[in-house]
Design a protein around this motif. Sequence first.
Motif, PDB file in Angstrom:
ATOM      1  N   THR A 157     -10.390  17.530  66.321  1.00  0.00           N
ATOM      2  CA  THR A 157      -9.933  18.547  65.904  1.00  0.00           C
ATOM      3  C   THR A 157      -9.565  19.163  64.392  1.00  0.00           C
ATOM      4  O   THR A 157      -9.438  20.347  64.356  1.00  0.00           O
ATOM      5  N   TYR A 158      -8.240  18.189  63.608  1.00  0.00           N
ATOM      6  CA  TYR A 158      -7.826  18.516  63.017  1.00  0.00           C
ATOM      7  C   TYR A 158      -9.081  18.258  61.739  1.00  0.00           C
ATOM      8  O   TYR A 158      -8.932  19.644  60.917  1.00  0.00           O
ATOM      9  N   TRP A 159      -9.779  18.014  62.068  1.00  0.00           N
ATOM     10  CA  TRP A 159     -10.855  17.422  60.451  1.00  0.00           C
ATOM     11  C   TRP A 159     -11.307  18.767  60.860  1.00  0.00           C
ATOM     12  O   TRP A 159     -11.889  19.834  60.035  1.00  0.00           O
ATOM     13  N   ALA A 160     -11.270  19.551  62.054  1.00  0.00           N
ATOM     14  CA  ALA A 160     -12.585  20.550  62.234  1.00  0.00           C
ATOM     15  C   ALA A 160     -12.180  21.778  61.660  1.00  0.00           C
ATOM     16  O   ALA A 160     -12.989  22.244  60.703  1.00  0.00           O
ATOM     17  N   ILE A 183      -6.308  14.194  68.261  1.00  0.00           N
ATOM     18  CA  ILE A 183      -5.039  15.143  68.038  1.00  0.00           C
ATOM     19  C   ILE A 183      -4.355  15.284  67.413  1.00  0.00           C
ATOM     20  O   ILE A 183      -3.641  14.131  67.029  1.00  0.00           O
ATOM     21  N   LYS A 184      -4.510  15.894  65.868  1.00  0.00           N
ATOM     22  CA  LYS A 184      -2.898  15.542  64.975  1.00  0.00           C
ATOM     23  C   LYS A 184      -2.875  17.216  64.498  1.00  0.00           C
ATOM     24  O   LYS A 184      -3.213  17.753  64.456  1.00  0.00           O
ATOM     25  N   ASP A 185      -1.975  17.487  63.639  1.00  0.00           N
ATOM     26  CA  ASP A 185      -1.401  18.698  62.912  1.00  0.00           C
ATOM     27  C   ASP A 185      -0.753  18.606  61.569  1.00  0.00           C
ATOM     28  O   ASP A 185      -0.953  16.538  61.211  1.00  0.00           O
ATOM     29  N   GLY A 186      -0.667  19.196  61.285  1.00  0.00           N
ATOM     30  CA  GLY A 186       0.115  19.152  59.520  1.00  0.00           C
ATOM     31  C   GLY A 186      -0.667  20.691  59.272  1.00  0.00           C
ATOM     32  O   GLY A 186      -1.436  21.465  59.415  1.00  0.00           O
ATOM     33  N   PRO A 187      -0.626  21.127  57.603  1.00  0.00           N
ATOM     34  CA  PRO A 187      -1.625  21.891  57.147  1.00  0.00           C
ATOM     35  C   PRO A 187      -3.203  21.007  56.967  1.00  0.00           C
ATOM     36  O   PRO A 187      -3.418  20.250  56.898  1.00  0.00           O
ATOM     37  N   ARG A 188      -3.500  23.021  56.495  1.00  0.00           N
ATOM     38  CA  ARG A 188      -5.140  22.542  56.789  1.00  0.00           C
ATOM     39  C   ARG A 188      -5.808  22.378  55.004  1.00  0.00           C
ATOM     40  O   ARG A 188      -5.819  22.808  54.206  1.00  0.00           O
ATOM     41  N   THR A 189      -5.137  20.917  55.596  1.00  0.00           N
ATOM     42  CA  THR A 189      -5.628  19.773  53.850  1.00  0.00           C
ATOM     43  C   THR A 189      -5.636  19.048  54.108  1.00  0.00           C
ATOM     44  O   THR A 189      -6.266  18.395  54.880  1.00  0.00           O
ATOM     45  N   THR A 190      -7.168  18.539  53.308  1.00  0.00           N
ATOM     46  CA  THR A 190      -7.604  16.843  52.904  1.00  0.00           C
ATOM     47  C   THR A 190      -6.694  16.592  52.939  1.00  0.00           C
ATOM     48  O   THR A 190      -6.859  15.248  53.113  1.00  0.00           O
ATOM     49  N   ASP A 191      -5.143  16.149  52.623  1.00  0.00           N
ATOM     50  CA  ASP A 191      -4.152  15.209  51.784  1.00  0.00           C
ATOM     51  C   ASP A 191      -3.993  15.311  53.353  1.00  0.00           C
ATOM     52  O   ASP A 191      -2.582  15.370  54.296  1.00  0.00           O
ATOM     53  N   ALA A 192      -4.270  13.307  53.346  1.00  0.00           N
ATOM     54  CA  ALA A 192      -3.758  12.650  54.809  1.00  0.00           C
ATOM     55  C   ALA A 192      -2.240  13.024  55.357  1.00  0.00           C
ATOM     56  O   ALA A 192      -1.897  12.717  56.286  1.00  0.00           O
ATOM     57  N   SER A 193      -2.231  12.065  54.024  1.00  0.00           N
ATOM     58  CA  SER A 193      -0.493  12.296  53.734  1.00  0.00           C
ATOM     59  C   SER A 193       0.704  13.447  53.853  1.00  0.00           C
ATOM     60  O   SER A 193       1.697  13.096  54.395  1.00  0.00           O
TER      61      SER A 193
END
Length: 244
Positions: A157-160, A183-193
């Motif tokens: 869902t994050y990468w979608a 299920i993961k969260d964070g900003p909408r960025t490709t920076d996985a860190s």
Amino acid sequence: MTAELSVQLYSVRDALDADLPGTLDRLAGLGFENVELFGFTDRVDEYRTALANAGLTALSAHASLAEGDAERALDAAAALGVRTLIDPMIRHGWETADGVSAIAERLGQIAAQAQPLGIEFGYHNHTWEFESEIDGRNAFDVFTDQLDPAVVLEIDTYWAEVGGQSAPALLARLGDRVRLLHIKDGPRTTDASAQQPAGSGDMPVKEILAAAPRAVRVIEFDAYAGDIFDGIAQSLRFISGLEA
């Protein structure tokens, strides 16, 4: 019925390399009963013993089948009692209609191999399936239209969302074809860190869970700047609190 909860072991890959049994024990201590394996085909005996000792079930697993040794991965999954085996990534082929058709056909062939073993086979998305466009549609929608119904889906869902989709709307379109959610969260960025525990970022986690009420919830971090076990525990508490 409460949906099952799991955790993708890629999240704790460094800990697994250092101490596989201890890592599984620690996840069980957080309250997990299920895990999603990766990199298991060379460690079947080790995982079989450690999972049993920790009281954990490998509901699902990741292995590269479309571009790897499908038979070997299927046999290893069957030996560990895996219910659903997921191909985690196909990087190329999404740019053209013929490429998408070839991917769908190959996954259907693998699903047919998996069925006699009692294993469901599926695919896990990243961003590029949504970023490629074919005749005015994203490649993932073209793909799912052609996909054999025997092939199930694990929606990250994050990468979608990072790929420009509304994950809740995507899940509503796909319905029961979706067996598992990452299920993961964070900003909408490709920076996985930059990923964060569920409930701490920009992802509509509550709406995502509501859109796929029966899908297994698989907590995952591709990377995390803090203590990974603490991040997983925070995600588990947040999801469990929403669905209590």
